[in-house]
Design a protein around this motif. Structure first.
Motif, PDB file in Angstrom:
ATOM      1  N   ALA A 191       0.786  -1.255  -0.077  1.00  0.00           N
ATOM      2  CA  ALA A 191      -0.160  -0.140  -0.034  1.00  0.00           C
ATOM      3  C   ALA A 191       0.850   1.227   0.014  1.00  0.00           C
ATOM      4  O   ALA A 191       0.593   2.268  -0.838  1.00  0.00           O
ATOM      5  N   ARG A 192       1.982   1.279   0.881  1.00  0.00           N
ATOM      6  CA  ARG A 192       2.858   2.471   0.850  1.00  0.00           C
ATOM      7  C   ARG A 192       3.589   2.540  -0.732  1.00  0.00           C
ATOM      8  O   ARG A 192       3.818   3.798  -1.149  1.00  0.00           O
ATOM      9  N   ALA A 193       3.829   1.404  -1.273  1.00  0.00           N
ATOM     10  CA  ALA A 193       4.319   1.479  -2.635  1.00  0.00           C
ATOM     11  C   ALA A 193       3.395   1.914  -3.704  1.00  0.00           C
ATOM     12  O   ALA A 193       3.583   3.138  -4.434  1.00  0.00           O
ATOM     13  N   CYS A 194       2.225   1.888  -3.455  1.00  0.00           N
ATOM     14  CA  CYS A 194       1.063   2.368  -4.286  1.00  0.00           C
ATOM     15  C   CYS A 194       0.780   3.628  -3.964  1.00  0.00           C
ATOM     16  O   CYS A 194       0.391   4.547  -4.961  1.00  0.00           O
ATOM     17  N   GLN A 195       0.893   4.126  -2.837  1.00  0.00           N
ATOM     18  CA  GLN A 195       0.836   5.669  -2.327  1.00  0.00           C
ATOM     19  C   GLN A 195       2.002   6.474  -2.965  1.00  0.00           C
ATOM     20  O   GLN A 195       1.635   7.489  -3.634  1.00  0.00           O
ATOM     21  N   ALA A 196       3.052   5.793  -3.123  1.00  0.00           N
ATOM     22  CA  ALA A 196       4.099   6.749  -3.397  1.00  0.00           C
ATOM     23  C   ALA A 196       4.183   6.977  -5.085  1.00  0.00           C
ATOM     24  O   ALA A 196       4.232   7.916  -5.558  1.00  0.00           O
ATOM     25  N   LEU A 197       3.594   6.048  -5.869  1.00  0.00           N
ATOM     26  CA  LEU A 197       3.439   5.594  -7.154  1.00  0.00           C
ATOM     27  C   LEU A 197       2.354   6.804  -7.470  1.00  0.00           C
ATOM     28  O   LEU A 197       2.371   7.491  -8.565  1.00  0.00           O
ATOM     29  N   ALA A 198       1.184   6.715  -6.787  1.00  0.00           N
ATOM     30  CA  ALA A 198       0.073   7.672  -7.038  1.00  0.00           C
ATOM     31  C   ALA A 198       0.471   8.936  -6.686  1.00  0.00           C
ATOM     32  O   ALA A 198       0.005   9.856  -7.682  1.00  0.00           O
ATOM     33  N   GLY A 199       1.337   9.270  -5.677  1.00  0.00           N
ATOM     34  CA  GLY A 199       1.682  10.819  -5.755  1.00  0.00           C
ATOM     35  C   GLY A 199       2.540  11.280  -6.932  1.00  0.00           C
ATOM     36  O   GLY A 199       2.783  12.319  -7.286  1.00  0.00           O
ATOM     37  N   LEU A 200       3.641  10.379  -7.207  1.00  0.00           N
ATOM     38  CA  LEU A 200       4.568  10.732  -8.532  1.00  0.00           C
ATOM     39  C   LEU A 200       3.957  10.690  -9.938  1.00  0.00           C
ATOM     40  O   LEU A 200       4.123  11.661 -10.624  1.00  0.00           O
TER      41      LEU A 200
END
Length: 292
Positions: free
Chosen positions: A92-101
């Motif tokens: 989920a944290r990897a997903c959050q980082a990708l969504a932000g970028l």
């Protein structure tokens, strides 16, 4: 504008094959270990000076996005997880980082049925030096592994939108590579292109694994580092497969195949792929995902 495709590679689900296809497709820009098709920031500047023609998607692809590890060296599947959060939290944290970028990206997730994926992972473990039997290797609880498809897909649908998340079964790639690639092309609205490479890292046979595991144990304590390194290269390249088959014929060892995967272990994954039940491409493969 060129769109961005993020392939959330799952271990043992055709990531190497897809990365070869991404690299070869004329409408996709992909660089191994790169981001959005760029090798590094210098490549961004270089392409600004010499634009590539006909690119529809820039591609990011990495298994570690589904199986985060301690460091950047590679994905973690069965390593010690002491003092670490759950795999789903890390995903989920990897997903959050990708969504932000990269908001607005298209997401591709390729899944694999549990018995097949677990046995292929065990094969990889032995081919990289593991000594545990299949029973011993499956004693860790399934929560320590990255194959909770419901949690992973839900995280990306929540961040990117359900219409932007493409989910495909690895079983279709095995059964009909042409249809698999045509379906991805249709979803991305790009031209069809075949791929002459078979899926990589195919699981070793049960007999091979039985003998590799025995040799791994025997050579672990050999005080000759050069001999151990040579054996490791031969083992990982599957260059001792013929010898293993001959040895099994002459001196049979107990060889555990996918059918010997403990049901008690597989039951731990039950209920973690319910979202796939509604995907039409998965209809022939529901049993592989413990849905039938």
């Amino acid at each position: 504008m060129t769109a961005h495709l993020i392939h959330i590679g799952l271990p043992k689900a055709g990531s190497t094959f897809l990365q070869h296809w991404f690299e070869a497709h004329p409408q996709l820009a992909y660089s191994e270990s790169g981001i959005a098709g760029y090798r590094d920031v210098y490549a961004v500047a270089g392409e600004a000076a010499r634009p590539a023609a006909g690119i529809r998607y820039r591609v990011t692809s990495y298994e570690g996005l589904s199986a985060p590890g301690h460091a950047s060296g590679g994905p973690t599947v069965d390593y010690e997880r002491d003092a670490r959060d759950s795999v789903s939290d890390e995903q989920a944290r990897a997903c959050q980082a990708l969504a932000g970028l990269f908001p607005g990206s298209t997401i591709l997730v390729v899944t694999r049925g549990y018995r097949s994926a677990m046995y292929s992972a065990y094969s990889q473990y032995v081919l990289t030096g593991g000594c545990a039997t299949l029973d011993e290797a499956t004693r860790r609880p399934p929560d320590d592994y990255p194959w909770d498809y419901d949690a992973l897909i839900a995280a990306y649908r929540a961040r990117f939108g359900a219409e932007k998340v493409i989910v495909m079964p690895f079983e279709l790639l095995q059964d009909n590579q042409d249809r698999f690639l045509r379906e991805i092309g249709r979803r991305l609205a790009i031209e069809y292109m075949s791929c002459d490479r078979p899926p990589a890292n195919v699981a070793a046979s049960p007999a091979e694994l039985a003998w590799y595991r025995l040799w791994n144990k025997a050579l672990r304590h050999v005080p000759l580092p050069g001999a151990r390194r040579l054996y490791a290269r031969l083992r990982y390249g599957r260059r001792l497969s013929g010898l293993a088959r001959i040895a099994q014929h002459l001196f049979p060892l107990i060889a555990a195949g996918p059918e010997h995967m403990p049901d008690s272990f597989l039951d731990g994954f039950r209920g973690k792929a319910e979202t796939l039940r509604r995907e039409p491409l998965y209809a022939p493969y529901l049993r592989d995902y413990l849905l039938a």
